[in-house]
Design a protein around this motif. Structure first.
Motif, short mmCIF file in Angstrom:
data_model
loop_
_atom_site.label_atom_id
_atom_site.label_comp_id
_atom_site.label_asym_id
_atom_site.label_seq_id
_atom_site.Cartn_x
_atom_site.Cartn_y
_atom_site.Cartn_z
N THR A 154 0.84 -1.20 0.00
CA THR A 154 0.00 0.00 0.00
C THR A 154 0.88 1.25 0.00
O THR A 154 0.54 2.25 -0.65
CB THR A 154 -0.96 -0.02 1.21
N GLN A 158 -7.69 0.48 -0.51
CA GLN A 158 -7.88 -0.82 0.15
C GLN A 158 -9.07 -0.73 1.11
O GLN A 158 -9.93 -1.60 1.12
CB GLN A 158 -6.59 -1.18 0.91
N ASP A 211 -5.75 -1.50 -5.11
CA ASP A 211 -5.24 -2.02 -3.85
C ASP A 211 -6.25 -3.00 -3.26
O ASP A 211 -7.20 -2.60 -2.61
CB ASP A 211 -4.95 -0.87 -2.87
N GLU A 212 -6.03 -4.27 -3.55
CA GLU A 212 -6.87 -5.36 -3.03
C GLU A 212 -8.34 -5.21 -3.40
O GLU A 212 -9.20 -5.22 -2.52
CB GLU A 212 -6.67 -5.50 -1.52
MG MG Z 1 -1.97 -2.92 2.05
#
Ligand code: MG
Ligand code: ADP
Length: 262
Positions: free
Chosen positions: A46, A88, A177-178
């Motif tokens: 991140t 995220q 991010d994810e």
């Molecule tokens: Mg992360």
């Protein structure tokens, strides 16, 4: 794939107090890549997205987008150049309906210039463009879903809304991010063709993922991070054959997935 990198991360270091979150991290992203970034929790994934998109300033090192230095520029300038990101921890405007979440980025200078995704330089009625983008990303147009408050949307839709918000800018690159985390297998299965479609549209994607199996379906190249450094990079088969990768994941919750990947 062209030889010139669209994003160049050169020796980026980031410290938070005494924590070395990134340690001289270097890698390139090429036009048309779906580049996966994997690594155990806390390995700096991140943080590198934050550095690339201007939310965090690198302590040292440089980042280039299409050969222009972007490190140190504020997030809105970097987004305006065409580098978009998802968060995220999703960040919608919870008290607005889903489609109104897109009306806001459609007021940005870049969206005005580009017309938003597929806008071809012309931005029509922003409400309509918002619904168009939501439909593309899997919100049923004729249902009530685009009009629901973001606060009442399930995770699967909020993840899509994060991506839709990026598309409103007509980005060249999206850093995800994810986007698969918290989704069921069937929700992920429905996101995979969407990712493939974005790639076909010419968008370069950087995908941070814990869900390795699903990531490897779409990523042409993978960078593995550990302790803020690049452990290795290559195709998914190459990196998973590297014993250091399994070692890095040892003891973490994804270990069984890494171990069973074959
Ligand atoms: Mg992360
Ligand atoms: P990942 O996304 O790979 O799980 P992160 O980039 O979130 O890892 O974190 C890398 C390291 O930097 C971790 O040790 C984390 O605690 C630390 N870190 C990240 N952001 C901050 C911050 N804003 N302040 C202090 N420490 C941070």
């Amino acid at each position: 794939m062209s030889a010139e990198p669209i994003l160049e991360i050169r020796e980026v270091t980031k410290t938070f107090g005494g924590i070395l979150a990134l340690n001289r991290l270097s890698f390139n992203v090429y036009q048309g890549d779906v580049l996966g970034i994997i690594g155990p929790n806390g390995s700096g994934k991140t943080t590198i997205v934050n550095c690339i998109t201007g939310f965090v300033k690198p302590s040292s090192g440089r980042i280039f987008f299409r050969g222009k230095e972007i490190s140190g520029k504020p997030p809105h300038k970097i987004a305006d150049m065409g580098v978009a990101r998802t968060f995220q921890i999703m960040r919608p405007y919870y008290s607005l309906p889903a489609y109104k979440n897109l009306v806001i980025p459609l007021f940005s200078p870049r969206a005005k210039r580009t017309g938003g995704w597929r806008g071809g330089g012309k931005l029509g009625d922003r409400n309509t463009v918002s619904i168009d983008i939501l439909e593309e990303i899997g919100f049923e147009r004729d249902s009530y879903v685009p009009y629901k408050m973001a606060s009442s949307l399930p995770t699967g839709y909020l993840k899509r809304l994060e991506l839709a918000r990026c598309l409103a800018l007509k980005p060249d690159v999206i850093l995800c991010d994810e986007v698969f985390s918290g989704l069921s297998m069937s929700e992920i299965a429905s996101m995979v063709p969407l990712i493939e479609r974005l790639q076909m549209e010419g968008i370069t994607l950087v995908m941070i993922e814990h869900r390795l199996r699903e990531l490897f379906r779409v990523a042409n190249r993978v960078v593995v991070m550990n302790f803020g450094e690049k452990l290795t990079e290559g195709t998914s088969d190459e990196v998973m054959a590297d014993p250091r990768v399994k070692e890095a994941y040892f003891g973490s919750e994804e270990i069984s997935e890494v171990m069973t990947y074959a």
